[in-house]
Design a protein around this motif. Structure first.
Motif, PDB file in Angstrom:
ATOM      1  N   LEU A 197       0.914  -1.237   0.063  1.00 27.33           N
ATOM      2  CA  LEU A 197       0.016  -0.044  -0.060  1.00 27.33           C
ATOM      3  C   LEU A 197       0.778   1.287   0.000  1.00 27.33           C
ATOM      4  CD1 LEU A 197      -2.470   1.593   0.258  1.00 27.33           C
ATOM      5  CD2 LEU A 197      -2.632   0.983   2.825  1.00 27.33           C
ATOM      6  N   VAL A 198       1.707   1.323   0.787  1.00 25.87           N
ATOM      7  CA  VAL A 198       2.734   2.497   0.794  1.00 25.87           C
ATOM      8  C   VAL A 198       3.451   2.562  -0.355  1.00 25.87           C
ATOM      9  CG1 VAL A 198       4.796   3.342   2.128  1.00 25.87           C
ATOM     10  CG2 VAL A 198       3.084   2.422   3.519  1.00 25.87           C
ATOM     11  N   HIS A 199       4.033   1.408  -1.028  1.00 27.16           N
ATOM     12  CA  HIS A 199       4.730   1.612  -2.355  1.00 27.16           C
ATOM     13  C   HIS A 199       3.881   2.035  -3.172  1.00 27.16           C
ATOM     14  CE1 HIS A 199       5.276  -0.264  -6.200  1.00 27.16           C
ATOM     15  NE2 HIS A 199       6.474   0.162  -6.162  1.00 27.16           N
ATOM     16  N   GLU A 200       2.310   1.913  -3.357  1.00 29.36           N
ATOM     17  CA  GLU A 200       1.606   2.780  -4.342  1.00 29.36           C
ATOM     18  C   GLU A 200       1.238   3.943  -3.973  1.00 29.36           C
ATOM     19  OE1 GLU A 200      -2.584   1.661  -6.695  1.00 29.36           O
ATOM     20  OE2 GLU A 200      -1.500   0.088  -6.016  1.00 29.36           O
ATOM     21  N   ALA A 201       0.965   4.210  -2.693  1.00 33.64           N
ATOM     22  CA  ALA A 201       0.872   5.742  -2.291  1.00 33.64           C
ATOM     23  C   ALA A 201       1.965   6.573  -2.560  1.00 33.64           C
ATOM     24  CB  ALA A 201       0.394   5.674  -0.732  1.00 33.64           C
ATOM     25  N   VAL A 202       2.991   6.076  -2.336  1.00 33.14           N
ATOM     26  CA  VAL A 202       4.246   7.020  -2.435  1.00 33.14           C
ATOM     27  C   VAL A 202       4.578   7.181  -4.031  1.00 33.14           C
ATOM     28  CG1 VAL A 202       6.834   7.160  -2.280  1.00 33.14           C
ATOM     29  CG2 VAL A 202       5.416   6.337  -0.209  1.00 33.14           C
ATOM     30  N   PHE A 203       4.554   6.298  -4.826  1.00 32.85           N
ATOM     31  CA  PHE A 203       4.981   6.267  -6.193  1.00 32.85           C
ATOM     32  C   PHE A 203       3.736   6.113  -7.266  1.00 32.85           C
ATOM     33  CE2 PHE A 203       8.525   4.183  -3.941  1.00 32.85           C
ATOM     34  CZ  PHE A 203       9.255   5.291  -4.281  1.00 32.85           C
ATOM     35  N   ARG A 204       2.445   6.520  -6.783  1.00 32.60           N
ATOM     36  CA  ARG A 204       1.429   6.339  -7.886  1.00 32.60           C
ATOM     37  C   ARG A 204       1.392   7.425  -8.906  1.00 32.60           C
ATOM     38  NH1 ARG A 204      -4.151   8.573  -4.562  1.00 32.60           N
ATOM     39  NH2 ARG A 204      -2.914   9.947  -3.244  1.00 32.60           N
ATOM     40  N   ASP A 205       1.882   8.575  -8.610  1.00 32.70           N
ATOM     41  CA  ASP A 205       1.962   9.490  -9.742  1.00 32.70           C
ATOM     42  C   ASP A 205       3.418   9.570 -10.583  1.00 32.70           C
ATOM     43  OD1 ASP A 205      -0.454  10.311  -9.021  1.00 32.70           O
ATOM     44  OD2 ASP A 205       0.469  11.772  -7.681  1.00 32.70           O
ATOM     45  N   ALA A 206       4.237   8.618 -10.163  1.00 28.70           N
ATOM     46  CA  ALA A 206       5.517   8.376 -10.702  1.00 28.70           C
ATOM     47  C   ALA A 206       5.417   7.675 -12.248  1.00 28.70           C
ATOM     48  CB  ALA A 206       6.488   7.878 -10.098  1.00 28.70           C
ATOM     49  N   ASP A 207       5.748   8.593 -13.187  1.00 27.42           N
ATOM     50  CA  ASP A 207       5.750   7.853 -14.466  1.00 27.42           C
ATOM     51  C   ASP A 207       7.065   7.941 -15.158  1.00 27.42           C
ATOM     52  OD1 ASP A 207       5.348   7.000 -17.004  1.00 27.42           O
ATOM     53  OD2 ASP A 207       4.026   8.638 -17.577  1.00 27.42           O
ATOM     54  N   THR A 208       7.866   6.956 -15.240  1.00 25.44           N
ATOM     55  CA  THR A 208       9.129   6.820 -15.808  1.00 25.44           C
ATOM     56  C   THR A 208       9.059   6.255 -17.146  1.00 25.44           C
ATOM     57  OG1 THR A 208       9.810   4.936 -14.579  1.00 25.44           O
ATOM     58  CG2 THR A 208      10.375   7.096 -13.732  1.00 25.44           C
ATOM     59  N   SER A 209       7.909   5.918 -17.812  1.00 23.26           N
ATOM     60  CA  SER A 209       7.742   5.124 -19.031  1.00 23.26           C
ATOM     61  C   SER A 209       8.050   5.594 -19.903  1.00 23.26           C
ATOM     62  CB  SER A 209       6.611   4.684 -19.059  1.00 23.26           C
ATOM     63  OG  SER A 209       5.497   5.462 -19.136  1.00 23.26           O
ATOM     64  N   VAL A 210       8.170   7.027 -20.356  1.00 23.07           N
ATOM     65  CA  VAL A 210       8.682   7.719 -21.499  1.00 23.07           C
ATOM     66  C   VAL A 210      10.000   8.226 -21.189  1.00 23.07           C
ATOM     67  CG1 VAL A 210       8.129   9.589 -22.892  1.00 23.07           C
ATOM     68  CG2 VAL A 210       6.313   8.329 -21.895  1.00 23.07           C
ATOM     69  N   ILE A 211      11.035   7.699 -22.098  1.00 25.66           N
ATOM     70  CA  ILE A 211      12.257   8.327 -21.970  1.00 25.66           C
ATOM     71  C   ILE A 211      12.198   9.289 -23.160  1.00 25.66           C
ATOM     72  CG2 ILE A 211      14.718   7.552 -22.693  1.00 25.66           C
ATOM     73  CD1 ILE A 211      13.601   6.289 -20.250  1.00 25.66           C
ATOM     74  N   GLN A 212      12.546  10.560 -22.678  1.00 27.68           N
ATOM     75  CA  GLN A 212      12.565  11.683 -23.745  1.00 27.68           C
ATOM     76  C   GLN A 212      13.891  11.655 -24.434  1.00 27.68           C
ATOM     77  OE1 GLN A 212      10.252  13.637 -23.843  1.00 27.68           O
ATOM     78  NE2 GLN A 212       8.953  12.768 -22.610  1.00 27.68           N
ATOM     79  N   SER A 213      13.894  11.390 -25.629  1.00 24.98           N
ATOM     80  CA  SER A 213      15.076  11.572 -26.559  1.00 24.98           C
ATOM     81  C   SER A 213      15.423  12.694 -27.041  1.00 24.98           C
ATOM     82  CB  SER A 213      15.024  10.412 -27.445  1.00 24.98           C
ATOM     83  OG  SER A 213      16.201  10.221 -28.358  1.00 24.98           O
ATOM     84  N   THR A 214      16.646  13.276 -26.689  1.00 30.77           N
ATOM     85  CA  THR A 214      16.997  14.246 -27.337  1.00 30.77           C
ATOM     86  C   THR A 214      18.201  14.236 -28.709  1.00 30.77           C
ATOM     87  OG1 THR A 214      19.012  14.623 -25.959  1.00 30.77           O
ATOM     88  CG2 THR A 214      16.937  15.761 -25.189  1.00 30.77           C
ATOM     89  N   GLY A 215      18.400  13.051 -28.735  1.00 28.98           N
ATOM     90  CA  GLY A 215      19.503  12.348 -29.695  1.00 28.98           C
ATOM     91  C   GLY A 215      20.707  12.665 -28.989  1.00 28.98           C
ATOM     92  N   SER A 216      20.958  13.137 -27.855  1.00 28.54           N
ATOM     93  CA  SER A 216      22.300  13.103 -27.245  1.00 28.54           C
ATOM     94  C   SER A 216      22.233  12.282 -25.977  1.00 28.54           C
ATOM     95  CB  SER A 216      22.493  14.720 -26.832  1.00 28.54           C
ATOM     96  OG  SER A 216      23.466  14.698 -25.738  1.00 28.54           O
ATOM     97  N   LEU A 217      23.409  11.191 -26.285  1.00 30.65           N
ATOM     98  CA  LEU A 217      23.145  10.290 -24.891  1.00 30.65           C
ATOM     99  C   LEU A 217      23.681  11.065 -23.854  1.00 30.65           C
ATOM    100  CD1 LEU A 217      23.135   7.216 -24.093  1.00 30.65           C
ATOM    101  CD2 LEU A 217      25.606   7.186 -24.727  1.00 30.65           C
ATOM    102  N   ASP A 218      24.460  11.831 -23.717  1.00 35.87           N
ATOM    103  CA  ASP A 218      24.785  12.669 -22.427  1.00 35.87           C
ATOM    104  C   ASP A 218      23.755  13.278 -21.946  1.00 35.87           C
ATOM    105  OD1 ASP A 218      27.149  12.229 -24.125  1.00 35.87           O
ATOM    106  OD2 ASP A 218      28.210  13.903 -23.115  1.00 35.87           O
TER     107      ASP A 218
END
Length: 194
Positions: free
Chosen positions: A59-80
């Motif tokens: 329950l705490v895991h979901e409450a703490v991270f429920r709004d966390a969205d890391t699924s989209v990797i923003q690609s700028t074309g620069s690995l750095d």
């Protein structure tokens, strides 16, 4: 959350329980947080909570991270820049006020609860960063990344560095300078041109 047969769950109860868990976590900390107190605050019963989550840690895991969205990797074309963004997002995720209170307890409980351990792995290494494999394939095709690099290992390195830094420096130690340094160290190890 767990799946349930029968009548549909009431999403209002889900939200009330998650809100109550987050509020009480801020007030009493992880160790003193109980499912009974969460249920009371949410205006529901303990069985209603346990039908949704197997225990306090889930329950705490979901409450703490429920709004966390890391699924989209923003690609700028620069690995750095892109790797720095992954390190920065991880640092932000693990040092939010609620994460600061919950992560030590969640790590301790995940060590003895295989289902919680799997949920944490899914969030931080699996589905949570689901776009990373594709991003790394693109970076490899551009010639920016060594072939055969494993996304899970990259995330383990980033998350491990962040957790170690939290223990050694405290959550306030994950500064912009820390993000820059960790990103640079990782890039020196993965960049095909270095």
């Amino acid at each position: 959350m767990t799946a349930e047969n029968g009548r549909p769950r009431d999403a209002r109860i889900d939200a009330a329980v998650l809100d109550a868990a987050a509020a009480l976590l801020s007030e009493v900390g992880y160790a003193d947080l109980t499912v009974a107190a969460i249920a009371d605050r949410a205006g529901t019963s303990r069985p209603a909570v346990y039908r949704r989550w197997p225990g306090k840690a889930h329950l705490v895991h979901e409450a703490v991270f429920r709004d966390a969205d890391t699924s989209v990797i923003q690609s700028t074309g620069s690995l750095d820049q892109d790797l720095r963004s992954i390190v920065a997002r991880t640092a932000t995720l693990l040092t939010s006020p609620l994460a600061r209170l919950a992560v030590p307890g969640l790590i301790g409980e995940a060590a003895v609860d295989p289902s919680l351990n799997q949920r944490l792995l899914d969030r931080f290494v699996g589905r949570g960063w689901s776009g990373l494999d594709d991003y790394l394939a693109e970076a490899t095709a551009r010639g920016d990344l060594k072939p055969g690099f494993d996304a899970a290992i990259l995330l383990e390195m980033v998350i491990g560095a962040a957790l170690a830094a939290i223990l050694v420096r405290g959550p306030g130690g994950l500064t912009e300078a820390w993000v820059d340094t960790i990103s640079r160290i990782l890039l020196d190890g993965v960049n095909a041109r270095r």
